[in-house]
Write a protein that holds these residues in place. Sequence first.
Motif, PDB file in Angstrom:
ATOM      1  N   GLY A  46       0.574  -0.868  -0.421  1.00 57.11           N
ATOM      2  CA  GLY A  46      -0.195   0.243   0.045  1.00 57.11           C
ATOM      3  C   GLY A  46       1.226   1.344   0.062  1.00 57.11           C
ATOM      4  O   GLY A  46       2.097   1.033  -0.227  1.00 57.11           O
ATOM      5  N   MET A  47       0.445   2.300   0.357  1.00 55.35           N
ATOM      6  CA  MET A  47       0.683   3.536   0.431  1.00 55.35           C
ATOM      7  C   MET A  47       0.727   4.334   1.554  1.00 55.35           C
ATOM      8  O   MET A  47      -0.962   3.587   2.638  1.00 55.35           O
ATOM      9  CB  MET A  47       0.848   4.902  -0.934  1.00 55.35           C
ATOM     10  CG  MET A  47       0.716   4.200  -2.425  1.00 55.35           C
ATOM     11  SD  MET A  47       2.863   4.398  -2.757  1.00 55.35           S
ATOM     12  CE  MET A  47       3.216   5.919  -2.308  1.00 55.35           C
ATOM     13  N   THR A  59       5.160  21.203   7.892  1.00 57.66           N
ATOM     14  CA  THR A  59       5.813  22.119   7.082  1.00 57.66           C
ATOM     15  C   THR A  59       5.448  21.475   5.501  1.00 57.66           C
ATOM     16  O   THR A  59       5.570  22.239   4.073  1.00 57.66           O
ATOM     17  CB  THR A  59       6.574  22.971   6.908  1.00 57.66           C
ATOM     18  OG1 THR A  59       7.828  22.211   7.326  1.00 57.66           O
ATOM     19  CG2 THR A  59       6.626  24.011   8.653  1.00 57.66           C
ATOM     20  N   VAL A  60       6.294  20.014   5.534  1.00 57.97           N
ATOM     21  CA  VAL A  60       6.233  19.260   4.289  1.00 57.97           C
ATOM     22  C   VAL A  60       5.011  18.246   4.674  1.00 57.97           C
ATOM     23  O   VAL A  60       4.756  18.086   5.404  1.00 57.97           O
ATOM     24  CB  VAL A  60       7.307  18.727   4.342  1.00 57.97           C
ATOM     25  CG1 VAL A  60       8.148  20.135   3.977  1.00 57.97           C
ATOM     26  CG2 VAL A  60       7.789  17.857   4.694  1.00 57.97           C
ATOM     27  N   SER A  61       4.490  17.566   3.065  1.00 55.52           N
ATOM     28  CA  SER A  61       3.951  16.890   2.802  1.00 55.52           C
ATOM     29  C   SER A  61       4.129  15.564   2.171  1.00 55.52           C
ATOM     30  O   SER A  61       6.130  15.145   1.685  1.00 55.52           O
ATOM     31  CB  SER A  61       2.841  16.802   1.708  1.00 55.52           C
ATOM     32  OG  SER A  61       1.580  17.896   2.274  1.00 55.52           O
ATOM     33  N   THR A  62       4.277  14.647   2.501  1.00 56.59           N
ATOM     34  CA  THR A  62       5.583  13.352   2.205  1.00 56.59           C
ATOM     35  C   THR A  62       4.622  11.848   2.387  1.00 56.59           C
ATOM     36  O   THR A  62       3.805  11.495   2.773  1.00 56.59           O
ATOM     37  CB  THR A  62       6.522  13.325   3.293  1.00 56.59           C
ATOM     38  OG1 THR A  62       7.773  12.290   2.589  1.00 56.59           O
ATOM     39  CG2 THR A  62       6.971  13.186   4.461  1.00 56.59           C
ATOM     40  N   GLY A  63       5.632  10.972   1.499  1.00 55.74           N
ATOM     41  CA  GLY A  63       4.637   9.712   2.029  1.00 55.74           C
ATOM     42  C   GLY A  63       6.055   8.500   2.057  1.00 55.74           C
ATOM     43  O   GLY A  63       7.017   8.325   1.130  1.00 55.74           O
ATOM     44  N   ALA A  64       5.490   7.097   1.353  1.00 55.81           N
ATOM     45  CA  ALA A  64       6.244   5.992   1.090  1.00 55.81           C
ATOM     46  C   ALA A  64       4.908   5.122   0.584  1.00 55.81           C
ATOM     47  O   ALA A  64       3.896   4.984   1.206  1.00 55.81           O
ATOM     48  CB  ALA A  64       6.917   5.566   2.632  1.00 55.81           C
ATOM     49  N   VAL A  65       5.900   3.692   0.498  1.00 56.87           N
ATOM     50  CA  VAL A  65       5.692   2.762  -0.101  1.00 56.87           C
ATOM     51  C   VAL A  65       4.876   1.317   1.508  1.00 56.87           C
ATOM     52  O   VAL A  65       6.298   1.648   1.817  1.00 56.87           O
ATOM     53  CB  VAL A  65       6.082   2.182  -0.738  1.00 56.87           C
ATOM     54  CG1 VAL A  65       5.643   0.297  -1.814  1.00 56.87           C
ATOM     55  CG2 VAL A  65       6.452   2.572  -2.099  1.00 56.87           C
ATOM     56  N   ILE A  66       4.033   1.006   1.460  1.00 61.50           N
ATOM     57  CA  ILE A  66       4.376  -0.135   2.876  1.00 61.50           C
ATOM     58  C   ILE A  66       4.300  -1.481   2.289  1.00 61.50           C
ATOM     59  O   ILE A  66       3.380  -1.907   1.086  1.00 61.50           O
ATOM     60  CB  ILE A  66       3.028  -0.221   2.885  1.00 61.50           C
ATOM     61  CG1 ILE A  66       2.277   1.078   3.240  1.00 61.50           C
ATOM     62  CG2 ILE A  66       3.276  -0.804   4.278  1.00 61.50           C
ATOM     63  CD1 ILE A  66       0.462   1.670   3.880  1.00 61.50           C
ATOM     64  N   VAL A  67       5.105  -2.424   2.501  1.00 65.94           N
ATOM     65  CA  VAL A  67       5.498  -3.424   1.902  1.00 65.94           C
ATOM     66  C   VAL A  67       5.588  -4.363   2.828  1.00 65.94           C
ATOM     67  O   VAL A  67       6.675  -3.774   4.327  1.00 65.94           O
ATOM     68  CB  VAL A  67       6.791  -3.627   1.443  1.00 65.94           C
ATOM     69  CG1 VAL A  67       7.646  -4.873   0.547  1.00 65.94           C
ATOM     70  CG2 VAL A  67       6.998  -3.163  -0.278  1.00 65.94           C
ATOM     71  N   ASP A  68       4.893  -6.144   2.769  1.00 66.94           N
ATOM     72  CA  ASP A  68       4.314  -6.533   4.537  1.00 66.94           C
ATOM     73  C   ASP A  68       4.510  -5.780   5.713  1.00 66.94           C
ATOM     74  O   ASP A  68       5.315  -5.716   6.602  1.00 66.94           O
ATOM     75  CB  ASP A  68       6.018  -6.862   4.393  1.00 66.94           C
ATOM     76  CG  ASP A  68       6.096  -8.588   2.863  1.00 66.94           C
ATOM     77  OD1 ASP A  68       5.020  -8.821   2.282  1.00 66.94           O
ATOM     78  OD2 ASP A  68       7.458  -8.779   2.067  1.00 66.94           O
ATOM     79  N   GLY A  69       3.581  -5.165   5.298  1.00 66.93           N
ATOM     80  CA  GLY A  69       3.343  -3.778   6.425  1.00 66.93           C
ATOM     81  C   GLY A  69       3.830  -3.361   7.443  1.00 66.93           C
ATOM     82  O   GLY A  69       3.792  -2.085   8.180  1.00 66.93           O
ATOM     83  N   ALA A  70       4.878  -2.760   6.690  1.00 69.73           N
ATOM     84  CA  ALA A  70       6.181  -2.208   7.313  1.00 69.73           C
ATOM     85  C   ALA A  70       6.368  -1.115   6.122  1.00 69.73           C
ATOM     86  O   ALA A  70       6.670  -1.078   4.877  1.00 69.73           O
ATOM     87  CB  ALA A  70       7.364  -2.545   7.950  1.00 69.73           C
ATOM     88  N   TYR A  71       6.849   0.299   6.810  1.00 65.45           N
ATOM     89  CA  TYR A  71       7.125   1.833   5.978  1.00 65.45           C
ATOM     90  C   TYR A  71       7.669   2.725   6.984  1.00 65.45           C
ATOM     91  O   TYR A  71       8.367   2.163   7.702  1.00 65.45           O
ATOM     92  CB  TYR A  71       5.766   2.202   6.127  1.00 65.45           C
ATOM     93  CG  TYR A  71       5.664   3.300   6.744  1.00 65.45           C
ATOM     94  CD1 TYR A  71       6.127   4.252   6.978  1.00 65.45           C
ATOM     95  CD2 TYR A  71       4.624   2.633   7.711  1.00 65.45           C
ATOM     96  CE1 TYR A  71       5.325   5.158   8.027  1.00 65.45           C
ATOM     97  CE2 TYR A  71       4.257   3.496   8.819  1.00 65.45           C
ATOM     98  CZ  TYR A  71       4.783   4.914   9.387  1.00 65.45           C
ATOM     99  OH  TYR A  71       4.909   5.705  10.163  1.00 65.45           O
ATOM    100  N   SER A  72       8.955   3.365   5.863  1.00 65.34           N
ATOM    101  CA  SER A  72       9.587   4.091   6.208  1.00 65.34           C
ATOM    102  C   SER A  72      10.600   4.556   5.413  1.00 65.34           C
ATOM    103  O   SER A  72      10.139   4.938   4.181  1.00 65.34           O
ATOM    104  CB  SER A  72      11.292   3.006   6.420  1.00 65.34           C
ATOM    105  OG  SER A  72      11.852   3.420   7.052  1.00 65.34           O
ATOM    106  N   ILE A  73      10.552   6.110   5.864  1.00 67.64           N
ATOM    107  CA  ILE A  73      10.692   7.827   5.594  1.00 67.64           C
ATOM    108  C   ILE A  73      11.853   7.965   5.844  1.00 67.64           C
ATOM    109  O   ILE A  73      12.158   8.704   7.170  1.00 67.64           O
ATOM    110  CB  ILE A  73      10.029   8.447   5.131  1.00 67.64           C
ATOM    111  CG1 ILE A  73       8.636   8.002   4.995  1.00 67.64           C
ATOM    112  CG2 ILE A  73       9.840   9.541   4.493  1.00 67.64           C
ATOM    113  CD1 ILE A  73       6.654   9.090   5.063  1.00 67.64           C
TER     114      ILE A  73
END
Length: 145
Positions: A46-47, A59-73
């Motif tokens: 997911g995302m 002050t900023v928007s950001t995001g990450a991909v979720i793989v196997d339930g984990a994300y990291s930015i």
Amino acid sequence: MIRSLTLRCGLVCLASAAVGCDGGDADGRRVVYGKVDLDGARLAKGMIAFDPEPGGGATVSTGAVIVDGAYSIGGADGPTVGVYRVSIRSGGGRAAEAEAVPGMPASPKKSKAEMIPARYNAASKLTAEVKTSASTKADFELTSE
């Protein structure tokens, strides 16, 4: 005299390096990581998006991909200190097969349906506070009901 100067320069460099090791970058961005569960199981893919909450100092928007339930930015792309509205989308549900027409090439699969309810994405009330520490852990337990 030269030895003392060398020692002082070394200590200044060491102190500068220690100050720079906060997990963020010169823009004040921080590392954010965590896990996302849906109905008690890890979200396969997911995302996740972090958007500044009005009046929350972010002050900023950001995001990450979720793989196997984990994300990291990482720090270079991470959020700044403050409160964020978090939205989470899945990589889709089970693919719906298009009906095959005899003598024609196979049709592409229909788009995948969103498995996560709108209350966690389009109408999300989820929030996360990014602290001044080197990194922030933000886990999310979602339910489909």
